[in-house]
Scaffold this motif. Structure first.
Motif, short mmCIF file in Angstrom:
data_model
loop_
_atom_site.label_atom_id
_atom_site.label_comp_id
_atom_site.label_asym_id
_atom_site.label_seq_id
_atom_site.Cartn_x
_atom_site.Cartn_y
_atom_site.Cartn_z
N UNK A 1 42.82 32.94 56.83
CA UNK A 1 42.51 33.94 55.82
C UNK A 1 43.37 33.74 54.57
N UNK A 2 44.70 33.51 54.80
CA UNK A 2 45.61 33.31 53.67
C UNK A 2 45.23 32.06 52.89
N UNK A 3 44.87 31.04 53.63
CA UNK A 3 44.49 29.79 52.99
C UNK A 3 43.29 30.01 52.06
N UNK A 4 42.30 30.77 52.57
CA UNK A 4 41.14 31.09 51.76
C UNK A 4 41.54 31.89 50.53
N UNK B 1 41.02 31.81 46.30
CA UNK B 1 40.16 32.86 45.76
C UNK B 1 38.97 33.15 46.64
N UNK B 2 39.12 32.90 47.93
CA UNK B 2 38.02 33.12 48.85
C UNK B 2 38.42 34.20 49.85
N UNK B 3 37.67 35.31 49.85
CA UNK B 3 38.02 36.41 50.76
C UNK B 3 37.20 36.34 52.04
N UNK B 4 36.50 35.23 52.26
CA UNK B 4 35.70 35.10 53.47
C UNK B 4 34.29 35.62 53.27
N UNK B 5 33.54 35.61 54.33
CA UNK B 5 32.14 36.01 54.27
C UNK B 5 31.95 37.29 55.05
N UNK B 6 31.21 38.20 54.47
CA UNK B 6 30.98 39.47 55.14
C UNK B 6 30.13 39.25 56.38
N UNK C 1 26.72 41.55 55.57
CA UNK C 1 25.76 41.16 54.54
C UNK C 1 25.55 39.65 54.47
N UNK C 2 26.41 38.90 55.15
CA UNK C 2 26.33 37.44 55.12
C UNK C 2 26.57 36.88 53.72
N UNK C 3 27.15 37.69 52.83
CA UNK C 3 27.49 37.25 51.48
C UNK C 3 29.01 37.06 51.40
N UNK C 4 29.47 36.19 50.47
CA UNK C 4 30.92 36.13 50.25
C UNK C 4 31.43 37.53 49.91
N UNK C 5 32.55 37.92 50.53
CA UNK C 5 33.09 39.26 50.32
C UNK C 5 33.38 39.49 48.84
N UNK D 1 33.19 44.92 60.20
CA UNK D 1 33.10 43.78 59.29
C UNK D 1 34.51 43.47 58.74
N UNK D 2 35.33 42.76 59.55
CA UNK D 2 36.73 42.52 59.18
C UNK D 2 36.93 41.94 57.79
N UNK D 3 36.26 40.88 57.44
CA UNK D 3 36.51 40.30 56.10
C UNK D 3 36.25 41.29 54.98
N UNK D 4 35.20 42.09 55.12
CA UNK D 4 34.89 43.07 54.08
C UNK D 4 36.00 44.12 53.99
N UNK D 5 36.46 44.58 55.16
CA UNK D 5 37.52 45.60 55.18
C UNK D 5 38.79 45.05 54.54
N UNK D 6 39.13 43.80 54.94
CA UNK D 6 40.33 43.16 54.38
C UNK D 6 40.22 43.03 52.86
N UNK D 7 39.07 42.60 52.42
CA UNK D 7 38.87 42.38 50.99
C UNK D 7 39.05 43.68 50.21
N UNK D 8 38.44 44.73 50.73
CA UNK D 8 38.53 46.03 50.06
C UNK D 8 40.00 46.49 49.99
N UNK D 9 40.67 46.43 51.14
CA UNK D 9 42.06 46.89 51.20
C UNK D 9 42.91 46.12 50.20
#
Ligand SMILES: Nc1ncnc2c1ncn2[C@@H]1O[C@H](COP(=O)(O)OP(=O)(O)OP(=O)(O)O)[C@@H](O)[C@H]1O
Ligand code: SF4
Ligand SMILES: [Mg+2]
Lengths: 336, 333
Positions: B67-70, B74-79, B82-86, B298-306
């Motif tokens: 996750x940190x590497x992403x 500038x990549x927060x992972x994929x939701x 929604x299957x979209x980049x977060x 949806x972990x990546x989305x939650x992480x991105x928002x936080x």
């Protein structure tokens, strides 16, 4: 001659809960153009309340001017609207206070505060007002006035701040300056400088000065006339020299005897026994009676403030025994 | 310069801390996103494949490093949902939230501060009592309750204001310039869109702002009362400066110094409060997005928002520190 300021029967009360106190009770004062009237008295005698009442700056609540008349330049200040009053404050009558450390607004520069003091009364461009401010800073003895305009109050010493306060009060060349213990908070050498400055400015602008102090040394040096206040009333009033030569009220004598002086040849200072009663508990009859060594039965009735000697001498005393009081050798000698 | 470097360090520290804590918490929550995507009756092979796709088959620390590497790129992972980049999702929902929070903030500030000043100036009068009553209710009544009451009255009974969405469905939204409908429609000169989007802002805006407005009123009033007692206010009066000017210039600038702290905290609280408000008013913003993400694990989305919210919060705090230096000449950064 018509006085510049004429106060009659001024009465100011403070109310807290059910307790009401007449901190100033029927005060009469006249100040003529260009003269210095000193208002003296121990702490709590009502000097500040009197001066704040003149500018109608008594915090309401708890305070209120309940009676009297304050005539200034032909108008009764007590009947003016707040708006009309604001055209007099800072323009015709200005005031400086005891505490220079807290009297300036900490978040505005000296320049901003001086410029505002000018522009609230006169339509003047900012740059013009700034020039005037710099001129006045120079007049009150501040070097590098341009730099001072940009300084904040916390960057100044107490003496500098009081100089700035004087500049701010004098910048519109008021007809009357009220100075409430302007030097009490300063150390002795600065005190002398500030007093010199005020004398010099007065001469220049012909401003009348109401000087409040409990330092009779300052009075002797500055005042043309003196009014002595005790427990909300004027108890004696006279030209300065006369007051020191022949004080006629026991309280005035007590004040003079308790005052240290440079030319002191008295064996010791004698403080007046007792304290000023609080404003909600003034004794009936003569208010000084509980502390007065000359008290008689007659003193159970309130004495009136009446002329002593010829009326044109301008000497008035509030004491039943004014005429019979023995001449005081110590007081007479001390004003050599 | 030194200040800037230390601030940057602080920001990095916050990002690490926040992501770490969120990461741990979201993995401690019972539930399995792979199971949810695959459905109850999926074969073990399909399930394993989905798990691998999501990276859930690796140990937690490896997932975190990934996750940190992403993040560095500038990549927060994929939701998962929604299957979209977060980042794309958040970019899509961010303007709506920004518009709501900004509106609520301006409301809290420009209504709260004057009310606080008036209450202090009229201390112990009826006006003061009314303003204090308003402040107390704002602080003590929960958001969702008065949100629903507002909807009931202004939408249900009076039919004055809309209760959901950003703009009337029959009006097409303005072209994206800033992403804020109210501003974009103004820039476009699209009067109908402006009116509609502003009307849609009113109820959720008030709902979101109320508690913070109350806190700002309370703080401003207290600070003003303290300042109005000071000697320099008496000096200003003795110079003939009119009361209005004394209150709103001479006293307020001093009173704003303690109030700034509350204002800074208010922005953070508004961002957090947006989650509830957006849900009540079906406001298509990040708050609504994250609530749906939580329901979906949806972990990546939650992480991105936080992450976005906390970085925003830290930056706002820097801004608050800077505002202090503007107000108080004795403070230097
Ligand atoms: N804001 C106030 N509220 C209540 N009472 C007050 C207030 N201001 C003054 N007083 C009362 O008025 C009386 C006179 O006070 P004042 O400040 O005029 O005395 P002073 O002669 O100026 O004394 P000092 O030499 O200490 O300055 C005192 O008894 C004081 O308690
Ligand atoms: S009236 Fe009586 S008590 Fe009062 S000062 Fe004179 S002598 Fe003293
Ligand atoms: Mg005083």
């Amino acid at each position: 001659m018509e006085p510049l300021l004429s106060v009659r029967n001024l009465t100011t009360m403070f109310t807290s809960g059910r307790r009401a106190a007449r901190a100033v009770d029927g005060v009469d004062l006249d100040i003529f153009s260009g003269e210095t009237l000193a208002l003296v008295g121990e702490s709590g005698s009502g000097k500040s309340v009197t001066s704040l009442s003149i500018l109608r700056l008594i915090p309401d609540p708890p305070g209120k001017i309940v009676a009297g008349e304050i005539r200034f330049e032909g108008r009764d200040l007590l009947s003016l609207s707040e708006r009309e009053m604001n055209r007099i404050r800072g323009r015709r009558i200005a005031m400086i206070f005891q505490e220079p450390m807290t009297a300036l607004n900490p978040v505005f520069t000296i320049g901003e505060q001086l410029v505002e003091a000018v522009r609230v009364h006169r339509s003047m461009r900012r740059s013009e007002a700034e020039r005037l401010a710099a001129t006045w800073l120079e007049r009150v003895g501040i070097g590098r006035p341009e730099a001072m305009l940009r300084a904040y109050p916390h960057q100044l010493s107490g003496g500098q701040r009081q100089r700035v306060m004087i500049a701010m009060a004098m910048i519109n060349e008021p007809a009357l300056l009220i100075a409430d213990e302007p030097t009490t908070a300063l150390d002795v050498t600065i005190q002398a400088q500030i007093l010199d400055l005020m004398r010099e400015l007065k001469r220049r602008t012909n401003t009348a000065l109401l000087l409040i102090t409990h330092d009779l040394g300052v009075v002797a040096e500055m005042a043309d006339r003196v009014a002595v206040m005790y427990a909300g009333q004027i108890v004696e009033e006279a030209p300065a020299e006369r007051l020191f030569d022949d004080p006629r009220h026991p309280y005035t004598r007590g004040l003079i005897r308790s005052m240290p002086r440079l030319d002191d040849d008295r064996p010791r200072l004698e403080p007046i026994p007792g304290t000023v009663p609080p404003a909600h508990a003034f004794p009936p009859g003569c208010r000084f009676a509980p502390r007065c060594p000359f008290r008689t039965e007659a003193c159970a009735a309130m004495p009136a403030l009446r002329p002593f000697g010829r009326p044109e001498d301008g000497h008035r005393v509030r004491c039943h025994l004014a005429e019979t009081l023995p001449v005081e050798p110590a007081a007479a000698a001390s004003n050599g | 310069m030194k200040v800037l470097v230390s601030r940057l360090f602080f920001l990095v520290f916050v990002v690490l801390g926040v992501t770490f804590v969120t990461f741990i918490i979201s993995h401690l929550i019972p539930g399995d996103p792979a199971q949810m995507i695959a459905g109850q009756r999926a074969s073990p092979e399909v399930y394993a494949k989905i798990r691998a796709q999501l990276g859930l088959d690796r140990p937690i620390w490896a997932q975190y490093l990934l996750f940190l590497q992403g993040l560095l790129q500038g990549d927060l992972g994929t939701s998962i949902r929604t299957q979209q980049p977060v980042l794309d999702d958040l970019r899509h929902y961010f303007p709506a939230t920004l518009e709501l929070v900004l509106f609520a903030f301006l409301l809290a500030l420009f209504v709260g501060i004057p009310l606080g000043v008036y209450a202090a100036a009229r201390k112990d009068t009826v006006i003061d009592a009314l303003i204090r009553l308003l402040a107390v209710s704002g602080i003590s009544i929960p958001v969702f309750w008065y949100g629903l009451v507002l909807i009931l009255i202004f939408y249900g009974k009076l039919d004055l204001l809309p209760s959901g969405g950003r703009i009337d469905p029959s009006i097409s939204p303005p072209a994206t310039i800033t992403g804020l409908y109210v501003i974009d429609s103004l820039l476009e000169g699209n009067w109908a869109a402006f009116k509609s989007s502003l009307a849609h802002l009113v109820l959720p805006g008030i709902t979101l702002a109320f508690a913070q407005l109350a806190l700002i009123v309370k703080q401003t009033r207290a600070a003003m009362i303290e300042v109005l007692r000071q000697d320099y206010i008496r000096t200003a009066r003795s110079l003939g400066i009119p009361s209005r000017k004394i209150y709103f210039r001479y006293a307020l600038k001093n009173a704003l110094i303690p109030t700034t702290t509350v204002v800074g905290l208010a922005i953070g609280a508004l961002l957090a409060g947006a989650v509830v408000t957006e849900t009540i008013f079906s406001w298509p913003g990040m708050g609504k997005y994250v609530v749906e993400a939580i329901g979906y694990l949806d972990f990546p989305a939650i992480m991105g928002f936080t992450l976005i919210v906390s970085v925003g919060y830290v930056i706002l705090n820097f801004l608050v520190d800077w505002i202090y230096t503007l107000l108080d000449p004795q403070i230097r950064l």
